[in-house]
Design an enzyme around this catalytic site. Sequence first.
Site, PDB file in Angstrom:
ATOM      1  N   ASN A   1      71.235  -5.601   4.397  1.00  0.00           N
ATOM      2  CA  ASN A   1      71.691  -6.973   4.574  1.00  0.00           C
ATOM      3  C   ASN A   1      72.793  -7.265   3.569  1.00  0.00           C
ATOM      4  O   ASN A   1      72.568  -7.236   2.359  1.00  0.00           O
ATOM      5  CB  ASN A   1      70.553  -7.967   4.360  1.00  0.00           C
ATOM      6  CG  ASN A   1      71.024  -9.413   4.497  1.00  0.00           C
ATOM      7  OD1 ASN A   1      71.178  -9.905   5.602  1.00  0.00           O
ATOM      8  ND2 ASN A   1      71.273 -10.092   3.385  1.00  0.00           N
ATOM      9  N   GLU A   2      74.003  -7.485   4.086  1.00  0.00           N
ATOM     10  CA  GLU A   2      75.153  -7.927   3.292  1.00  0.00           C
ATOM     11  C   GLU A   2      75.438  -7.055   2.079  1.00  0.00           C
ATOM     12  O   GLU A   2      75.714  -7.564   0.986  1.00  0.00           O
ATOM     13  CB  GLU A   2      74.974  -9.396   2.862  1.00  0.00           C
ATOM     14  CG  GLU A   2      74.996 -10.371   4.017  1.00  0.00           C
ATOM     15  CD  GLU A   2      75.020 -11.827   3.562  1.00  0.00           C
ATOM     16  OE1 GLU A   2      74.978 -12.082   2.344  1.00  0.00           O
ATOM     17  OE2 GLU A   2      75.078 -12.715   4.426  1.00  0.00           O
TER      18      GLU A   2
ATOM     19  N   TRP B   1      69.159 -19.049  10.601  1.00  0.00           N
ATOM     20  CA  TRP B   1      68.825 -18.998   9.182  1.00  0.00           C
ATOM     21  C   TRP B   1      68.637 -20.429   8.700  1.00  0.00           C
ATOM     22  O   TRP B   1      69.581 -21.166   8.595  1.00  0.00           O
ATOM     23  CB  TRP B   1      69.928 -18.306   8.369  1.00  0.00           C
ATOM     24  CG  TRP B   1      69.484 -18.060   6.963  1.00  0.00           C
ATOM     25  CD1 TRP B   1      69.699 -18.861   5.883  1.00  0.00           C
ATOM     26  CD2 TRP B   1      68.710 -16.950   6.496  1.00  0.00           C
ATOM     27  NE1 TRP B   1      69.117 -18.328   4.764  1.00  0.00           N
ATOM     28  CE2 TRP B   1      68.508 -17.152   5.114  1.00  0.00           C
ATOM     29  CE3 TRP B   1      68.168 -15.815   7.098  1.00  0.00           C
ATOM     30  CZ2 TRP B   1      67.790 -16.266   4.330  1.00  0.00           C
ATOM     31  CZ3 TRP B   1      67.468 -14.929   6.324  1.00  0.00           C
ATOM     32  CH2 TRP B   1      67.282 -15.149   4.954  1.00  0.00           C
TER      33      TRP B   1
END
Length: 676
Positions: free
Chosen positions: A415-416, A551
């Site tokens: 993630n990112e 989110w």
Amino acid sequence: MKNKMSKTPVAILMAFILTSINALSREVISINSNWNFSEGIETPRGLGWGAARQGSVVVNLPHTWNSADFMADGGYRRGYGSYRKEMEIPIEYKGKRLFLKFEGAGTVATVFVNSSFVGEHKGAYNAFTYEITDLVKFGASNSISVICDNSLKLDVAPQGGDFNMYGGLYRDAWLIVTDEDACISPLVYGTSGVFVSQLLVSEKRAQLRAEVITSSISGYEGCEVEFSILDKDRKVILSKTTPYINNDKAVFNVNIDNPHLWNGVRDPYLYETVTTLKRNGKVIDRVEENIGIRFFYIDPDKGFFLNGDHLKLRGVCRHQDWPEVASALTEKEHLTDFAFFKELGINALRLAHYPQAKFMFQEADRNGYIVWEEIPFVGGYINSSDFDDNLKLQLTEMILQNYNHPSICFWGLFNEITGNFDSILAQLNDLAHKLDPYRMTVAATYQEGSFNFITDAIAMNKYFGWYYNKIEDFATYFDTWHTNNPDAKIGLSEYGAGASIRQHVGQFVQEDDPRPSSRGPWHPEEKQTAIHIAHIKMITERDYIWGSFVWNMFDFASNHKREGDTAHINDKGLVTHDRSHRKDAFYLYKANWNKAEKTTHLCSKEYVDRKENITDVVAFTTAPTARLYINGKLIGKMEVDPYSTVIWRNIKLDPGRNLVEIKTADGIDSAVWTVN
């Protein structure tokens, strides 16, 4: 059509035998109660302190020492915490095998039994199991000590992230007792020891392979393994037995004709597997697990397909985070969250940014949610062999521990992450496919790079209109990306906006540069609502976006946050952190995704005392039309748009009290707004 075997007298007899097996062939005993906890390091007897430190307290698991300080202005405590439990081991257990299983401990856990080192586990989010047979005293009291450490470790993921890394034995703990020295092994990366692969599945036939990992001290003379599958009514539809245990493994290849498919929320049908280990005809161990049979794929243009049918994945992201208990959740908190998921009408879950409790997957199986589960490769990459090894360990544990859950379709690999990490990502991708060739790998990214084309599918974390650009730039970005990468499978892993239920505006107007306000203290709820109204339309219109995940489902603690009106909270949730208040955007998705319930919701009800006399009136409803009344006067009747939304622009309120009512065939909602 059911398999004919289920109707035979032999099958009926087998079902009776299976339900009558002595449950004591394996005992799984909760050891959650009465642990002595102290801050810092309390070494076990024989190694140092020998007694509880001053200030120690008795706690029950799940427990984290951060439950009181995780939103503290000075930061939450990261460091050591020590747990000790005295436990009587009955003399009757002599000759049996004993194992300790911890479902989660943050972040590094070192385990001792009677002052003897048992093992060290690195990683907060997966289970781990150790055998303690040779270390215990039978018919006497035994001491179990666990030293946890949630400080930053350069060889353990995660390195950081927009969430808290809590410390402690924050999930359940168990003593597993098996009947003899041979058993179905609980030592394979904290798993059940039973792995059911779906080799080839269609509506007509399911080809399955069950691999059973066993463990024995003296060997397998006289042993055999039986593997059975029962339908929802606990009728045996097939059963096989083998005496061949080679290299601690028994393998079964089985077929089910005309299988009842696990079909998401429409029909989350589960079979039950029963695996027994016998010696000389006596059952000495037994493991039961549910499975669901399904097949799925992603088309780059048309999106996700389950059992051959297109299924637009409408999901939310979720952190394991609650007020007062932090990460030390019980089934009560998990079930409360699932009630919100059901009310909202989701069909997919992204459990971010780490493996969550096994109970979550069991409930996802039962509810029919498609799950994206990921390792905590978030917050940065340490280019070292030790860190790489830890990523591989956590990936292996995550996949094998959750191998049999039909809800899980995606293994998330990062993630990112930024920088040069293509090499380790390729290794993780290969490892995931080696461990599980039957699911897809995926990742959540927010920038361009070669790493976006290593996993089977990719998804974007994009916050148009919140951190950057205009809301409508979402459409241009994704259309262009899809055109430039027509063979890639693109999804939306995060989107949304923050919102305070105490901050409001009569009319939301987009900023030219939204970033300063998103990072600042002013997060009016109407901004979140507007961003979600635009996004649900743009996402729905694009089938090539194989899935979308809001989110976040709930506001969650993030100690470094200084945004909105509450410090240390990420307020992008559709529901407040304490689960007491559904924000307006929640009802947008409920009206669109949950047609089984009638919804009529007036937005901005909490904006009671107003300075402006001009406002937009926004409502969400499952009805085809809606009428707006102010102080009993009909202002207008409006057709509801395809996204369950009606908006009256530039409505003038009277000075003083205004009774605002939305009336539809599906209900009435109202508020009193006072213009000062």
